[in-house]
Design a protein around this motif. Sequence first.
Motif, PDB file in Angstrom:
ATOM      1  N   PRO A  92       0.824  -1.213   0.000  1.00 22.60           N
ATOM      2  CA  PRO A  92       0.000   0.000   0.000  1.00 22.60           C
ATOM      3  C   PRO A  92       0.861   1.267   0.000  1.00 22.60           C
ATOM      4  N   ARG A  99      -4.771   6.136   1.311  1.00 24.27           N
ATOM      5  CA  ARG A  99      -4.007   4.926   1.020  1.00 24.27           C
ATOM      6  C   ARG A  99      -4.532   4.280  -0.261  1.00 24.27           C
ATOM      7  N   ILE A 101      -4.187   0.930  -2.666  1.00 21.73           N
ATOM      8  CA  ILE A 101      -3.728  -0.465  -2.623  1.00 21.73           C
ATOM      9  C   ILE A 101      -3.986  -1.106  -3.979  1.00 21.73           C
ATOM     10  N   VAL A 206      -7.814  -0.294  -4.831  1.00 24.39           N
ATOM     11  CA  VAL A 206      -8.547  -0.064  -3.580  1.00 24.39           C
ATOM     12  C   VAL A 206      -8.119   1.290  -3.022  1.00 24.39           C
ATOM     13  N   ASP A 208      -8.540   3.903   0.240  1.00 20.28           N
ATOM     14  CA  ASP A 208      -8.963   3.921   1.643  1.00 20.28           C
ATOM     15  C   ASP A 208      -8.511   5.219   2.295  1.00 20.28           C
ATOM     16  N   TYR A 213      -6.544   4.297  12.051  1.00 18.52           N
ATOM     17  CA  TYR A 213      -5.795   3.035  12.140  1.00 18.52           C
ATOM     18  C   TYR A 213      -4.554   3.185  13.018  1.00 18.52           C
TER      19      TYR A 213
END
Lengths: 276, 272
Positions: A92, A99, A101, A206, A208, A213
Motif C-alpha cells: 500500500p 491509502r 492499494i 482499492v 482507503d 488506524y
Amino acid sequence: MLIALAGITLIWLTQASGLLILIEGESRAAGTALVSDERGPLVQESALSAGLALDRVEVEHWDNGETRSVRGVYTIETDSGQIQVDLVANEPTTVGGVRYIQDSRVGHVYAMRLTREDRTDEQEFFLAEPESLEQPAYLDIPLQTGEVLRLKSVLLDSASGAANLVARVERSGLVVGEQAVVEGEPAAIGELGVELLDTCRWTILVVDSTPGYGLLFGGFGVISLGAALLYLATPREVTITREPEGDVRADWHAVRFGRLYEREETLLRAAAAGGK
Amino acid sequence: MSMSTAMSLLVSAAVAYVGAFVLLLGEVVLKRHWRRATLVLGWVGLVLHGAAIATLWLAVGHGPIITRYENLSSYAWATAVIALITITRRRSLKPLGLFLLPLSFILLGIAAYAGPEVANMPPTFRGVWLVVHVVLYFSAFGAAAVAVSASMFVALPAAVRSMHMAWVPEADELDLVAYRYGGAAFALWGAGMLAGSVWAYSAWGRYWGWDPIETWSLVTWLVLGVYLHLRRFFAWSGRRAAVLLVIAFALVLVSLFGTALVSDSIHSVYFS
C-alpha cells in the motif's frame, strides 16, 4: 485499551473505503464514487478525493504462467501538481493522506463489435488473467437469440504475458462454431459477426481514506508493552533470613496476581508445616 | 533431485520421531533408562526435519507456508521443537512427549501423503507481516499442543491415573503446565491474528473480511480467552478446565486444517 477503543470507534464512524475498476489509459476525476464501498455513519459518500489515471498495468508471470506480481502505474493529482506513482500488489502507498492499494485482480478487456443481420453492438468484455498457461480465463455472454457467446483468454507465453482470444458460440449446449479472434480481422461464427476492436488491461485499485488506524494499532502497541512489562516483572519474591538463634526464615510474597499463585502458597505452607 | 531429497529427509525425520516415541514409551511406562537415546533420536529427527524444510525452501524459492505439505510440515516441526525443549528441560514432563511426538509424525504423515507439489508464490504472498503471521501461528500451535497434552492426562479420571498410569505426573503440575502454555497459545494466536490482519490490508485492502478461516480463528482465540478467564477469575482447574482446553484444541485443529478443506476461503485457495 482506551486508546484501542478510541481507534475502533473512530474507524467505525469515519470508515471510507472502496474500489475502482480501471482500464489502461482511463482517468477518474476527484469526487468519483467508489464501488463496493464501506462507509461509517459520519461519511456521506466514499469518493475519490483526488483525480487519478491508470497509465499502464504490468504483470509478471512465473514460468508456468501463474501471476507473479502486479504493478500499476498511476498519475495522481496532488496540491503540488500531478505525480506518477508505481503501486505494487501487497505494498500500500499513501498519497495526500489517502491509502492506495493495488489489487492482485487483473486481466484483459476486449472491445468487440458483434454483428447479427442488421444489428451491430459494440461492447467491452472484462476477462480475468488466465490462471496459468494451461488454465485459460472464460467469460460467458448470453445473446438475445438464446445462444451463448463464450470468450476464452489463453496466455500465449509467460514472458510477455500476451493473451490470445478465442470466441465460441453455443446453442442449447451444442457448439455452433469457434474461432480465434484477432484485432483488425472480422470473423463470422455461425450467424454472428465478431470483430476485435481493441485490447488492453484492466485492474482494480482499492482506495482507503479511513483515519484512526494509527490510533488503533498504537493502542495495541501500548497493550502489548504493558503485557510485556507485566510478564517480565518478577511476580514472586522470596527473602531468606537467618535468625539470631540460628533458624532460617523464608518470606514468600506474590508481587501481583496473588490468586494465580494461591496453590503455590498452599504447597509452601504445607511444606513448612512438615508436609511434602 | 532436491524434491526427492526433501522427501527422503522428511521420511527419515518421521522414522526418528517414531523411534524416539518408542524409546520414550519404554522409558516412561517400562521404566527403562533410555532417556539419553530418546532425546538424541528426537533431536536428530528435528534436525532432519529442519533439513527437509530447508531443502524444499531452496528448491522452490519460498518459505514453507503455501501448500498443504509445507504447512503441515511446518506445524509438525514447531510441535516437535516445543515438545523436545519441554521434555529435555523438565524430566517430569516427559510423558507429554507420548502425545506430542505422535502428533508430529501424524502431521508429517499427512504432509507426505499430500505430496511436495510445487506452488508458486502469488502476488499477495510477500512481506514481513506474512512471515510474522505464520511464525506466530506455528508457535501458537506448538504451545497449544503442549497445553492439550497436559490437559489430556488431567482429564483422565483419577482412578485410571492412579491404577493404570502411575507414571503420569501430579495433576497439579500438569494443570499448571496446561494453564501456562494455554496462556502462551492465546497470546501467540492473538498476535498472529493481528499480524495477519496487517498483511491482509496490504494484500486485499481490508484488515478483516469475515473469511471462514478468519472467523474460526477468532472463535478459537475467544474460546482460549474464555478458558483463561474461567481459570483466572472463576478458579476453574482440574478436569473441567482440562476438558475445556481439549475442546479449544479441537477448535485449533478445525481453524487451521478443517475449515480450509470444507469451505471457500482466501487461505484455502493456497492451503488446500
